[in-house]
Design an enzyme around this catalytic site. Structure first.
Site, PDB file in Angstrom:
ATOM      1  N   GLU A   1     -56.927 120.065  15.387  1.00 19.00           N
ATOM      2  CA  GLU A   1     -57.632 119.987  14.110  1.00 19.00           C
ATOM      3  C   GLU A   1     -59.094 120.376  14.244  1.00 19.00           C
ATOM      4  OE1 GLU A   1     -55.224 116.341  11.978  1.00 19.00           O
ATOM      5  OE2 GLU A   1     -57.023 115.872  13.124  1.00 19.00           O
TER       6      GLU A   1
ATOM      7  N   ASP B   1     -52.622 106.911  11.743  1.00 20.29           N
ATOM      8  CA  ASP B   1     -53.640 107.931  11.483  1.00 20.29           C
ATOM      9  C   ASP B   1     -53.074 109.341  11.379  1.00 20.29           C
ATOM     10  OD1 ASP B   1     -52.966 108.336  14.063  1.00 20.29           O
ATOM     11  OD2 ASP B   1     -54.985 108.225  14.872  1.00 20.29           O
TER      12      ASP B   1
END
Lengths: 349, 349
Positions: free
Chosen positions: A66, A237
């Site tokens: 990411e 998460d």
């Protein structure tokens, strides 16, 4: 004039893992957690100012890579971070990260730094900023469920920022608990190793969950959670990864960083898309209520947001000039005449 | 076992500006352009395989900072690049860049490198790959309009890859033309300095435009462009920045990298959103036609795409092991026990 040495404009301060560790020891881990908490709180208070691009994820079978960019209009920052749950089997980290700050006015980077350790610190500091805001008055005992890489940082942040003086550790892997207890010895906090999650929760006003399985797990069941506690849920998460039984979510008032992201990645992916949540920044600025009663269960559904990394990068940038704990990296081509990149190349031959 | 030195897993090969210049001289600039062209062509031919995230842009009054990620499923790459047209006034580069490659399977970076110079090379190599495909048979004269930082790279790539033996230079700033001519001397290509764009175009089969103004400019007007040429339009590469009169676009067959991006950033932002364009990768794989006749005007509306950076990063990765032109960067925290990040930190104290 031909200068073959890189100019100042070409050099970007780089903080290596070794230098980050030296910086933490130089400042002191608890002071650094407090410093980070200040920067994070300051940035949460000017939340609306930030460019809140969603993180840019590249998914594969094994995990995700990411990029998390944000900007306050003066400074731009991004973090590169991977998440690969199977990595530990091969001796690699589940999560590694690095980050960069740049000047918005000219696009030139001003800091490149390791962020694996820094992310551990900023995650813990964020948890503590929120717990200070939401935990019941006089909270001083924390249950720490999941005793992996984040557990010591959580414990020390809660000590430094919220006055927690006892942590009760539990992990399905007893060796992880022993490791955490060993690491926390001598840090001025009472450490209790527990045999069960139920035992860990006994007498705790703050319950932190931070386990790593990429699956819908139930670390806490409904009957384990009494009234009046603050739950600090770190581990849920990413899509498909949660830790809490939905019934707990329904009994709690839920606080989040950035709803658009948390609804995808957090515990609340288990709830309807319009389930009411409160944004932390609004509690910090007084626009929304935090804890209203001693009986209320508050739940921080933490997934980690780019602005926290931005705060951490700002903090490091502000510390390194004085300490010299960086090395200048020859990252940017800087010809004497910007139009003469080829000439610079040719003269270097 | 406690090892306080970073392990191999913690170290990421870093190629500095100085090392990139040494690498180019070691390989030879024309050979490197040819090598990059091979990698770019190979990646264009497997275009459908790539994760084609649009670039992530952070705009400000002064310019833009972009992250350009992509992945072929095995390797992930991204480039950080800024664009700040006013930078040269302050002695900064309009565009600087760096890039990173990582292993998709574990998320660990395998290369960090300067990309300001590398981008100049890959842009030129891409132009030449496309010109080789689309320029009229026997093309050997190129007009180079705009003699800034990209001009020498364009000239040498067209020489190395397309057999261009004469470049005709024009820039509104005569000093830029003189600089380009000086830099190209001794490179085995005939260089003609021209007083007007019209003069530069005389006898050229390939017309490259690469000017830097952030505005709708008209570098080429309709009456300047005869039949049968190939136009390589580099400069129109962001919203509000174009170089060609719309009438030229209407007379041309237009070829692009990635239509979704080019319609926003390229010359064709001046045209209807459904104006027909052909994707380069489809011409390379034989799925679409390239040049059909000697009279046709072909136009490459080049804006630069993440896959070209990915190819360039792969190329550099494959060169540095043998040459040793990199330095190991202590970028990744790598504790002996991945769950014991805090222990690693503590032992470093």
């Amino acid at each position: 004039m031909t200068n073959l040495n890189p100019s100042d404009k070409a050099l970007v301060p780089f903080v290596s893992v070794d230098q980050m560790m030296k910086l933490i020891h130089h400042i002191g881990v608890e002071d650094m957690l407090r410093g980070l908490a200040e920067y994070i709180e300051a940035d949460f208070k000017r939340w609306e100012l930030f460019d809140k691009t969603p993180r840019v994820a590249s998914h594969s079978e094994k995990g995700v890579i990411e990029l998390m960019p944000t900007s306050d209009g003066d400074v731009y920052g991004f973090k590169y971070v991977n998440g690969h749950p199977d990595n530990t089997k091969d001796g690699f980290q589940t999560v590694t990260a690095f980050g960069l700050l740049a000047n918005v006015n000219n696009g030139y980077p001003v800091l490149l730094t390791e962020m694996t350790i820094l992310t551990a610190l900023r995650t813990a500091a964020t948890s503590a900023v929120v717990a200070r805001l939401l935990a019941p008055k006089g909270a001083h005992v924390m249950a720490m469920i999941g005793n992996g890489a984040q557990s010591e940082f959580q414990s020390l942040a809660m000590k430094a920022i919220c006055g927690v003086d006892e942590v009760r550790l539990y992990d399905i892997d007893r060796a992880a608990t022993a490791k955490c207890a060993r690491n926390l010895a001598g840090h001025g906090i009472k450490v209790v190793e527990c045999d069960t999650a139920e035992d860990a929760i006994m007498g705790a006003q703050i319950i932190t969950t931070c386990t790593a399985d990429k699956q819908y797990a139930t670390i806490l069941t409904d009957n384990m959670v009494g009234s009046g506690v603050h739950i600090n849920a770190i581990g849920g998460d990413c899509p498909g990864k949660t830790e809490l039984a939905p019934a707990i979510l329904h009994r709690s008032d839920i606080f989040v960083e950035f709803p658009e992201q948390t609804r995808i990645e957090g515990e609340i992916q288990q709830l309807d898309a319009d389930h009411a949540v409160t944004e932390i920044w609004q509690v910090l600025t007084g626009q929304a209520e935090g804890r209203r009663s001693a009986e209320q269960i508050t739940l921080f559904d933490s997934v980690g947001f780019a602005i926290e990394d931005f705060s951490a990068l700002r903090y490091v940038r502000d510390q390194i000039a004085e300490t010299g704990l960086f090395q200048p990296l020859d990252l940017l081509a800087d010809p004497d005449d910007p139009r003469d990149l080829f000439g610079m190349l040719q003269r270097a031959g």
